[in-house]
Design an enzyme around this catalytic site. Sequence first.
Site, PDB file in Angstrom:
ATOM      1  N   ILE A  77       0.852  -1.200   0.000  1.00  0.00           N
ATOM      2  CA  ILE A  77       0.000   0.000   0.000  1.00  0.00           C
ATOM      3  C   ILE A  77       0.881   1.241   0.000  1.00  0.00           C
ATOM      4  O   ILE A  77       1.756   1.399   0.859  1.00  0.00           O
ATOM      5  CB  ILE A  77      -0.894   0.035   1.264  1.00  0.00           C
ATOM      6  CG1 ILE A  77      -1.620  -1.299   1.479  1.00  0.00           C
ATOM      7  CG2 ILE A  77      -1.841   1.213   1.225  1.00  0.00           C
ATOM      8  CD1 ILE A  77      -2.635  -1.652   0.446  1.00  0.00           C
ATOM      9  N   CYS A  78       0.619   2.132  -0.931  1.00  0.00           N
ATOM     10  CA  CYS A  78       1.328   3.416  -1.025  1.00  0.00           C
ATOM     11  C   CYS A  78       2.847   3.170  -1.018  1.00  0.00           C
ATOM     12  O   CYS A  78       3.345   2.409  -1.843  1.00  0.00           O
ATOM     13  CB  CYS A  78       0.853   4.337   0.111  1.00  0.00           C
ATOM     14  SG  CYS A  78       1.494   6.000  -0.007  1.00  0.00           S
TER      15      CYS A  78
END
Lengths: 360, 364
Positions: free
Chosen positions: B145-146
């Site tokens: 994530i990210c």
Amino acid sequence: MDHKNFLDDILSGFTGAMGNIGASWFSQWKRIIEEVVEAAEPLLKGEGFKPDDLKRLYETALGSLIAASEWAFHRDTIYGILNAARLQASLLRFWTDLERAINVPNAVDNVRSVTEQWRNTARDIFKGVIAQPLIHPFKGLLESLSPPAEAEMLRSIYSDASGNLNKVIRLWLETLERALESVGSTLSGRDIGRWKEVYEGWKKAYEETVGKLLKTPQVGPVRVPTEIFLHTMDSAIRYLAAMNDFYLMLQARWLEAMEEVAEQMPQIYEQGKGAETFRKFYELVIQTAERHYNEMFRSASFKEMLSLVSDTMLDFTKDRQELLDWVMKNLTLPTRKEVDELQKEVFGLKKRIKELAGKK
Amino acid sequence: MEEKSETTTMMGLAARLYEKFKKSIDVLSRASKIDVGTTPADVVHRMDKATLLHYHPTVKETAPVPILVIYALVNRYYMLDLQPDRSMIKNLLNAGFDVYLLDWGYPERGDRFLTLEDYIMGYMDESVDFIRNQSGTNSITLFGICQGGTFCIIYSALYPEKVKNLVTVVSPFDTDTDEGLLNVWSKSMNVDKLVDIMGNVSGDFLNFAFLLLNPFRLMFHKYVDFLENLEDENFVTNFVRMERWIFDSPDQAGEAFRKFIKEIYQQNLLAKNRFYLGGKHVDLNKIKMPVLNVFAEFDHLVPPSSSRPFTEAIPSKDKQMLSFNTGHIGIFVGSRSQKEVCPKIAEWLKPRSQIAPRESEKKR
């Protein structure tokens, strides 16, 4: 009830609660207990409560609750709510004035005078509501300058010399503040050049006078701490000056955005009256400000400004650390540098142990 | 008369605003005990301040290929498990996956020497090996994530044999874009000076930069919105959870931050296939496993122009992009996202994770 007084009351209510946030929860609790006792006194004497007393009590209690430890979780949120409510209340007061101005004889003149007031309102909103969250992360360091804790510690060593120097520096900063304030009270977003002129003039004068003094090489047994102290003062002033510059840049753009809002106000007003038009007006303020700031954030001048603020902040932090290290050393306590070295060694050893354990 | 009624209307608005402001304090007092990250999990492995969580499966038979979720160092992982009905973790569990998550913890001053090598070749690799041992599989699914997605890209290039599938969600890759303000600002950041003087980089300071991306929406309007929705209990609890997440910002370990900003954001070495970690070339040509690259069209933190090029930069023959009409946060917590994002990711992952048919499916 006079609606203007009522709105002023609301505004001062918000302001009161805002002011209370800054204080420690302990002193707030102490204050609320005192207030409760004071407010309860007439009741106990059988004189009864006045509604205003209750309202004031509520504001105090509110501030106390916000600052109290069990509210720490919501602190930032409540701060945001208070600020947003203040923004809305300020806009609401202005919009009400505008409506009143339109609904009386000689409306054209009245409206003109109210829209001229818009510039003052916009400036007040920036100062009282917008600026604080925008410069929040830098504020902590700035607060430590007033007065610098280190200066207080060193005052015992330098006594009068330090005190006098502090006075000179304060005087110097006040001059800048006054100059900027007088320019700020007349400028609009489109004449950014004027405050830059004042600011540049101040910087030049500083470099030629106090700035030069702070860089003077020192001699004698207290040479080292004196130089560290003077450097810290110099970097503090530069940092504060950069912060002023930053503040004015944000303010100038806000005022520019609000000039645009003023131009569009008549179209909004023509769409109807009352609460509904106020909502449109509020949306216009938010959207216009957001668009202007987004444009500014992408500009080369803002990047330069961000670099200037962070560079001066880091210079000040570094000098301040050196000053603290000197104080710690004289108090025979471990300095930050020593702790840093120890931590680095421990970190390296832990890694080595892990590597060795992995090889087994 | 007309003037009076208008004044009353405006006064009514003012009075309502004031009442709501006061009421907000009562409402918040009731919401002070909200929970986040409630999906049950065990800590199965500890590495300094980092911990590996293993979520309790919600189906009888889970997919043989486990998933390791890698979140960013910025902010906390529970964004993926903010509340039971808005939980990417829960959605993955319900879709039949065996889910692990690496919680980086909160770095303290003594952790400022932690490097990207420590994070990726240390904690991440140790976690992957732990899961491989525990599950008896040679390779696992990495779900980044990210910034965690960027870490997963680096890891997959360094240890391709351990990665069965790679899923990246709103992950920065090509930083030569002016679309996002973070890309613009990071270019002029004197990161050496920052880390040398500060040690760790304050999480609050970074958070402020995120808020500055939309200052009036994020610092003012969202609170006005909150006052407008005080009566809506769901809105209030969602708002409070989100506020808690936003202001829960760990500091960034200085050395890791230095390398990430300098080499990935300022020099764009990863996208140029010239990034090295621990003396090893992070060769994108080694990413041949199935890859799913997910991004949000209205992402103001990691613009699509930063995530999208990853798909083109790798030789994998089984690669797909998924784009959603939402933002960086909305992709995880938006109500529409719960119905769209996770199901589509699960749908892509299922055939690549050799999911055994569930009992209910067998009967059909």
